[in-house]
Design a protein around this motif. Structure first.
Motif, mmCIF file in Angstrom:
data_model
loop_
_atom_site.group_PDB
_atom_site.id
_atom_site.type_symbol
_atom_site.label_atom_id
_atom_site.label_comp_id
_atom_site.label_asym_id
_atom_site.label_seq_id
_atom_site.Cartn_x
_atom_site.Cartn_y
_atom_site.Cartn_z
ATOM 1 N N ALA A 21 1.443 -48.510 -14.995
ATOM 2 C CA ALA A 21 1.333 -49.821 -13.958
ATOM 3 C C ALA A 21 -0.318 -49.613 -13.435
ATOM 4 O O ALA A 21 -0.749 -50.735 -13.021
ATOM 5 N N GLY A 22 -0.816 -48.515 -13.917
ATOM 6 C CA GLY A 22 -2.240 -48.148 -13.331
ATOM 7 C C GLY A 22 -2.194 -47.281 -12.130
ATOM 8 O O GLY A 22 -1.948 -46.404 -11.898
ATOM 9 N N GLU A 23 -2.266 -48.051 -10.799
ATOM 10 C CA GLU A 23 -2.254 -47.423 -9.596
ATOM 11 C C GLU A 23 -0.824 -46.626 -9.466
ATOM 12 O O GLU A 23 0.276 -47.167 -9.411
ATOM 13 N N VAL A 24 -0.729 -45.538 -9.170
ATOM 14 C CA VAL A 24 0.325 -44.552 -8.973
ATOM 15 C C VAL A 24 0.732 -44.339 -7.486
ATOM 16 O O VAL A 24 0.160 -43.700 -6.929
ATOM 17 N N GLY A 25 1.775 -44.880 -7.271
ATOM 18 C CA GLY A 25 2.544 -44.803 -5.903
ATOM 19 C C GLY A 25 2.841 -43.488 -5.537
ATOM 20 O O GLY A 25 3.230 -42.667 -6.385
ATOM 21 N N THR A 26 3.308 -43.245 -4.295
ATOM 22 C CA THR A 26 3.882 -41.883 -3.652
ATOM 23 C C THR A 26 5.400 -41.705 -4.272
ATOM 24 O O THR A 26 5.547 -40.519 -4.696
ATOM 25 N N TYR A 27 6.041 -42.814 -4.517
ATOM 26 C CA TYR A 27 7.490 -42.448 -4.976
ATOM 27 C C TYR A 27 7.335 -42.020 -6.327
ATOM 28 O O TYR A 27 8.122 -41.308 -7.051
ATOM 29 N N TYR A 42 19.139 -63.413 9.066
ATOM 30 C CA TYR A 42 19.790 -62.232 8.467
ATOM 31 C C TYR A 42 19.793 -62.976 6.845
ATOM 32 O O TYR A 42 20.656 -63.453 6.572
ATOM 33 N N GLU A 43 18.739 -62.430 6.402
ATOM 34 C CA GLU A 43 18.588 -62.848 4.799
ATOM 35 C C GLU A 43 17.571 -61.956 4.210
ATOM 36 O O GLU A 43 16.621 -61.465 4.600
ATOM 37 N N VAL A 44 17.546 -62.152 2.787
ATOM 38 C CA VAL A 44 16.393 -61.653 1.849
ATOM 39 C C VAL A 44 15.398 -62.696 1.993
ATOM 40 O O VAL A 44 15.712 -63.939 1.589
ATOM 41 N N PRO A 45 14.089 -62.268 2.299
ATOM 42 C CA PRO A 45 13.256 -63.443 2.149
ATOM 43 C C PRO A 45 12.919 -64.172 0.970
ATOM 44 O O PRO A 45 13.244 -63.473 -0.216
ATOM 45 N N GLY A 46 12.218 -65.223 0.755
ATOM 46 C CA GLY A 46 11.763 -65.750 -0.379
ATOM 47 C C GLY A 46 10.636 -64.911 -1.078
ATOM 48 O O GLY A 46 10.362 -64.117 -0.564
ATOM 49 N N HIS A 47 10.428 -65.286 -2.429
ATOM 50 C CA HIS A 47 9.547 -64.401 -3.187
ATOM 51 C C HIS A 47 8.198 -64.411 -2.510
ATOM 52 O O HIS A 47 7.576 -63.290 -2.828
ATOM 53 N N GLU A 48 7.804 -65.292 -1.823
ATOM 54 C CA GLU A 48 6.374 -64.993 -1.137
ATOM 55 C C GLU A 48 6.267 -64.012 -0.119
ATOM 56 O O GLU A 48 5.330 -63.554 -0.019
ATOM 57 N N ALA A 49 7.431 -63.919 0.366
ATOM 58 C CA ALA A 49 7.503 -62.854 1.478
ATOM 59 C C ALA A 49 7.743 -61.518 1.016
ATOM 60 O O ALA A 49 7.636 -60.625 1.737
ATOM 61 N N LEU A 50 8.372 -61.365 -0.256
ATOM 62 C CA LEU A 50 8.926 -60.135 -0.626
ATOM 63 C C LEU A 50 7.828 -59.006 -0.463
ATOM 64 O O LEU A 50 8.136 -57.998 -0.098
ATOM 65 N N PRO A 51 6.596 -59.161 -1.251
ATOM 66 C CA PRO A 51 5.748 -58.104 -1.273
ATOM 67 C C PRO A 51 5.199 -57.585 -0.055
ATOM 68 O O PRO A 51 5.223 -56.373 0.066
ATOM 69 N N GLN A 52 5.178 -58.308 0.951
ATOM 70 C CA GLN A 52 4.813 -57.848 2.327
ATOM 71 C C GLN A 52 5.656 -57.142 2.967
ATOM 72 O O GLN A 52 5.451 -56.172 3.816
ATOM 73 N N ARG A 53 6.865 -57.242 2.750
ATOM 74 C CA ARG A 53 8.153 -56.546 3.144
ATOM 75 C C ARG A 53 8.675 -55.241 2.388
ATOM 76 O O ARG A 53 9.145 -54.377 2.705
ATOM 77 N N LEU A 54 8.039 -55.025 0.957
ATOM 78 C CA LEU A 54 8.464 -54.132 0.333
ATOM 79 C C LEU A 54 8.218 -52.836 0.749
ATOM 80 O O LEU A 54 9.276 -52.004 0.564
ATOM 81 N N ASP A 55 7.181 -52.168 1.268
ATOM 82 C CA ASP A 55 6.895 -50.786 1.710
ATOM 83 C C ASP A 55 7.881 -50.411 2.672
ATOM 84 O O ASP A 55 8.534 -49.390 2.495
ATOM 85 N N GLN A 56 8.154 -51.077 3.491
ATOM 86 C CA GLN A 56 9.189 -50.940 4.724
ATOM 87 C C GLN A 56 10.500 -50.759 4.146
ATOM 88 O O GLN A 56 11.253 -49.773 4.467
ATOM 89 N N VAL A 57 10.892 -51.655 3.123
ATOM 90 C CA VAL A 57 12.246 -51.828 2.616
ATOM 91 C C VAL A 57 12.513 -50.525 1.547
ATOM 92 O O VAL A 57 13.513 -49.789 1.890
ATOM 93 N N LEU A 58 11.591 -50.315 0.860
ATOM 94 C CA LEU A 58 11.601 -48.911 -0.108
ATOM 95 C C LEU A 58 11.904 -47.702 0.853
ATOM 96 O O LEU A 58 12.443 -46.901 0.593
ATOM 97 N N HIS A 59 10.924 -47.717 1.873
ATOM 98 C CA HIS A 59 11.156 -46.453 2.920
ATOM 99 C C HIS A 59 12.603 -46.317 3.496
ATOM 100 O O HIS A 59 13.184 -45.363 3.513
ATOM 101 N N VAL A 60 13.046 -47.441 3.667
ATOM 102 C CA VAL A 60 14.461 -47.426 4.066
ATOM 103 C C VAL A 60 15.509 -47.019 3.259
ATOM 104 O O VAL A 60 16.138 -46.308 3.385
ATOM 105 N N ILE A 61 15.485 -47.545 2.149
ATOM 106 C CA ILE A 61 16.223 -47.086 0.929
ATOM 107 C C ILE A 61 15.979 -45.442 0.433
ATOM 108 O O ILE A 61 16.941 -44.793 0.222
#
Length: 413
Positions: free
Chosen positions: A280-286, A167-186
Motif C-alpha cells: 500500500a505504500g506507507e507502512v503503518g505501525t501495526y 450509539y452507532e457506527v458512523p457513516g463512511h465520511e467519518a470512518l477515516p477520522q475515527r480509524l486510529d482510535q478504533v484500531l487501537h481499542v481492537i
C-alpha cells in the motif's frame, strides 16, 4: 452448573452488555441490567437448565428487568415516564449497498472512541466495557491510580449522556477520522486476550477471537492497509496460541514451543494480509509489528529466526512510535542477534531513565540476560523483582521456576 454460568459470563457478558447499551440507551442502566440478568440465570438455570441460546435469554431478561426498574422508579420520578418508549430504536450499519451489519460490539467501540471523549478516557472505557477489566487492572496497565481511572470512566459516560453521542457506527465520511482510535481499542482487546494481565490463564481466547472478528468486520466496512496490518498481526500472533501453554497450563516460551501446533491456516492468511498492507505504500505501525510476527512464523525452528531483521523492524517501529515498550522489545531482539551483554546495556539504560520500573517484563528480560551471562545472584534478584510485579499466575509460576533453577545452580567462577 456454577462453573458453566461463570464460563458463559466470561465469554458472553461483554456482548450482552453491548446489546443492552443499544437497547437501553445508557451505560449504567445496561450494566445494572447485565448483573440482574446473570443473577436471574444463577437462580433459574440450575433448575430449568441452560437455554439453547444463552445470549438471547440474557439480553431479553436484562432488558425486561431494566424496564421493570424504570417503571418502578417512574412512580416517584416524573422525568422517567417516557424512557420506556425509547428503549429500542432499530439501527443498522451498512457496507455500501450490502445487507446491514448488526454488531453491537463495533457500535460500542465507536461510541467509546468518539472524538468528544478524551483519549485517556477512551482507552479506559474500552478496557472496562469491552474487556471487562476492573478499574484496578486498568490502573495497573496505565500505571496510574485506580481512582483516576474511575473518574475518567465516569466523566466519559457523563459526556456521552450530556452530548447525546449516538450509539452507532458512523457513516463512511467519518470512518477515516475515527480509524486510529478504533484500531487501537481492537489492539488493546487483543493484547488483553493474548497475554491476560491477571488471572490463571495465559490466554483469554474469547477476547482474541472477538478482536479478530471485529477487525474482519472493520476491514469490510473500510478497506485500509492499517486494518489489514492489524488483522495480519493478530492472526500471526493467534496462530501460536495452542503452543503457548502446556497441558498443565504452564507458560511455554516462544523458543521452546512445538511449532507443529501452530495454526498454519492463520499464518497463511496473516502473511497474505501483510503482503497486501506492505504493497500500500506507507507502512503503518501495526504492519511493522505484523512483519516482526511474520519472521517468527516463517522460521521452521527457533534457531533459524532472523533476529537481525527483527531488530531492523524494531528500529523502524521505534522511529514511527517512540516508546519504552518498543525499546524493550528492540533490546531483546538485539540481544538475540548480538548477545545478552548488549541487551542488558540497553535495558539498564531504559530503567535508569526511571521508565518501565513497574513493568514486570522489563525486569524479567533483564533477569534472563543476567542468567545467560552467568550472573546468578543478580539474575535471581531481577527475577524476584519481576515476580513482585507480575499479576498473571502462569507467568508467576514460570518466574518461580527460574528462581528455583538458579538457586540450585552454582555461581560461575
Amino acid at each position: 452448573m456454577e462453573s458453566m454460568i461463570e464460563e458463559i459470563y466470561r465469554s458472553q457478558s461483554r456482548r450482552v452488555l453491548a446489546t443492552l447499551i443499544r437497547l437501553l440507551g445508557d451505560f449504567d442502566r445496561a450494566e445494572e441490567a447485565l448483573h440482574d440478568a446473570f443473577a436471574a440465570a444463577a437462580r433459574t438455570w440450575p433448575a430449568d437448565g441452560i437455554p439453547g441460546n444463552p445470549f438471547a435469554w440474557l439480553v431479553s431478561t436484562g432488558r425486561f428487568k431494566a424496564i421493570d426498574t424504570i417503571r418502578r422508579r417512574a412512580r416517584f420520578d416524573a422525568s422517567q415516564h417516557h424512557i420506556e418508549d425509547s428503549l429500542y430504536t432499530p439501527e443498522a450499519t451498512y457496507i455500501g449497498d450490502m445487507e446491514p451489519i448488526e454488531d453491537d460490539m463495533l457500535r460500542l467501540i465507536f461510541t467509546c472512541c468518539h472524538p468528544a471523549i478524551p483519549a485517556d478516557a477512551q482507552m479506559a472505557m474500552a478496557l472496562r466495557e469491552i474487556c471487562g477489566l476492573t478499574t484496578e487492572e486498568i490502573a495497573h496497565a496505565f500505571l496510574v491510580p485506580a481512582p483516576t481511572v474511575a473518574q475518567r470512566i465516569v466523566r466519559a459516560k457523563g459526556r456521552i449522556r450530556a452530548e447525546k453521542i449516538p450509539y452507532e457506527v458512523p457513516g463512511h465520511e467519518a470512518l477515516p477520522q475515527r480509524l486510529d482510535q478504533v484500531l487501537h481499542v481492537i489492539y488493546l482487546v487483543f493484547n488483553e486476550g493474548y497475554s491476560a494481565s491477571s488471572g490463571e490463564d495465559v490466554v483469554r481466547a474469547d477476547l482474541t477471537a472477538e478482536a479478530i472478528r471485529l477487525a474482519r468486520l472493520l476491514l469490510a466496512l473500510l478497506p485500509h492497509p492499517d486494518v489489514s496490518g492489524l488483522l495480519a498481526l493478530m492472526l500471526l500472533q493467534e496462530s501460536r496460541r495452542a503452543a503457548r501453554s502446556s497441558e498443565r497450563g504452564t507458560l511455554v516460551l516462544l523458543a521452546d514451543q512445538d511449532r507443529s501446533l501452530w495454526d498454519h491456516v492463520k499464518i497463511a492468511e496473516g502473511l497474505a494480509l501483510l503482503a497486501e498492507a506492505m504493497r500500500a505504500g506507507e507502512v503503518g505501525t501495526y504492519t511493522l509489528q505484523a512483519a516482526i510476527a511474520a519472521e517468527h512464523a516463517r522460521a521452521p525452528v527457533a534457531e533459524e529466526t532472523d533476529w537481525r531483521r527483527i531488530a531492523f523492524y524494531y528500529d523502524l517501529l521505534l522511529a514511527a512510535q517512540p516508546s519504552p515498550i518498543v525499546e524493550l522489545n528492540r533490546a531483546v531482539a538485539i540481544a538475540m542477534a548480538e548477545g545478552p551483554a548488549k541487551g542488558l546495556e540497553l535495558i539498564d539504560a531504559i530503567l535508569e531513565r526511571r521508565e518501565l520500573q513497574t513493568y514486570h517484563l522489563a525486569h524479567s528480560a533483564r533477569a534472563d540476560f543476567l542468567r545467560r551471562l552467568g550472573r546468578r545472584q543478580e539474575a535471581i534478584a531481577a527475577y524476584e523483582k519481576a515476580l513482585s510485579l507480575c499479576r498473571q499466575e502462569p507467568e508467576q509460576a514460570f518466574l518461580r521456576k527460574r528462581i528455583s533453577e538458579l538457586a540450585a545452580t552454582p555461581e560461575r567462577q
